[in-house]
Scaffold this active site. Structure first.
Site, PDB file in Angstrom:
ATOM      1  N   CYS A   1       0.958  -1.263  -0.090  1.00 58.70           N
ATOM      2  CA  CYS A   1      -0.135  -0.221   0.094  1.00 58.70           C
ATOM      3  C   CYS A   1       0.787   1.320  -0.045  1.00 58.70           C
ATOM      4  O   CYS A   1       0.550   2.249  -0.816  1.00 58.70           O
ATOM      5  CB  CYS A   1      -1.029  -0.029   1.461  1.00 58.70           C
ATOM      6  SG  CYS A   1      -2.218  -1.308   1.326  1.00 58.70           S
TER       7      CYS A   1
ATOM      8  N   ARG B   1      -7.803  -4.401  -3.389  1.00 59.95           N
ATOM      9  CA  ARG B   1      -7.482  -3.211  -3.981  1.00 59.95           C
ATOM     10  C   ARG B   1      -8.587  -2.908  -5.343  1.00 59.95           C
ATOM     11  O   ARG B   1      -8.300  -3.577  -6.406  1.00 59.95           O
ATOM     12  CB  ARG B   1      -6.164  -3.705  -4.495  1.00 59.95           C
ATOM     13  CG  ARG B   1      -5.274  -3.668  -3.523  1.00 59.95           C
ATOM     14  CD  ARG B   1      -3.633  -3.816  -4.013  1.00 59.95           C
ATOM     15  NE  ARG B   1      -2.996  -4.537  -2.759  1.00 59.95           N
ATOM     16  CZ  ARG B   1      -2.282  -3.669  -1.907  1.00 59.95           C
ATOM     17  NH1 ARG B   1      -2.545  -2.591  -1.750  1.00 59.95           N
ATOM     18  NH2 ARG B   1      -1.647  -4.434  -0.840  1.00 59.95           N
TER      19      ARG B   1
END
Ligand code: BEZ
Length: 220
Positions: A54, A131
């Protein structure tokens, strides 16, 4: 209604459907779908703050943010972490990567936005958002949806290419071929009648492989 029923009561947003409404706390204060009226935006979720994939993605999203803004496209991040966590992480990214995160990040602690946008894949993780990427146009219609697993960082070039392809198609009414990049030839929608099919044989400026598969340069 049980929690399970509440979650499944929402349909996942599909291409062509209205973007689900939201009002959320973010690192830029409270924001809602209404604030993006008349604007394109990319809404993406990440699993958790202070995690390696991330963090690389946040730096990369910030790198494309100026280019998105030039195209009049806004960017919004989201995870189920708190605003304080987002703020601490954003500061940490600035310290470690000399990169200021300029786009807002939604703190979706109660998972309301994540549930409405189908960002949680319970079989992958019950607690984190996957995601997901949603491209929403200026009429607040979902134009594209991308899902990636927890362990794979997204490709920013592809997100930019997708946004540019959608805008090019809107502007010129022309679909784009595989691996299209801005500046490449676009496709011509296939003819719908025999008459159109015949006309196409003699049309200037078309590069046709067959009657249904023609390319042309864009008149910029
Ligand atoms: C990561 O960003 O590194 C990550 C987050 C959640 C699960 C797996 C990887």
């Amino acid at each position: 209604m049980s929690e399970q029923q509440t979650e499944t009561a929402y349909q996942l947003p599909r291409i062509g459907s209205p973007a689900p409404d939201f009002t959320a706390n973010t690192t830029h204060g409270q924001l809602s779908l209404n604030d993006y009226k008349g604007k394109w935006f990319v809404l993406f979720s990440h699993p958790a703050d202070f995690t390696p994939v991330c963090t690389t993605e946040f730096v990369a999203f910030q790198e494309i943010y100026p280019e998105l803004r030039k195209l009049d496209v806004e960017l919004i991040g989201l995870s189920v972490d708190s605003v304080s966590s987002h703020l601490a992480w954003v500061r940490n990214i600035e310290k470690n990567f000399d990169t200021e995160i300029e786009f807002p990040v939604i703190a979706d602690l109660d998972r309301k936005v994540a549930t409405r946008y189908g960002m949680i894949m319970p079989e992958e993780s019950q607690t984190e958002t996957s995601r997901a990427v949603f491209v929403v146009d200026d009429k607040q219609v979902v134009r594209a949806v991308i899902y990636y697993p927890l362990t794979t960082g997204r490709n920013m070039n592809e997100i930019m290419r997708l946004v540019k392809a959608l805008k090019t198609t809107d502007e010129h009414g022309a679909p784009t071929p595989a691996n299209w990049e801005p500046g490449d030839k676009v496709l011509v929608s296939p003819p719908k009648t025999q008459e159109d099919m015949k006309k196409r044989e003699n049309e200037d400026g078309l590069e046709c492989i067959d009657w249904y598969l023609c390319k042309q340069e864009l008149n910029q």
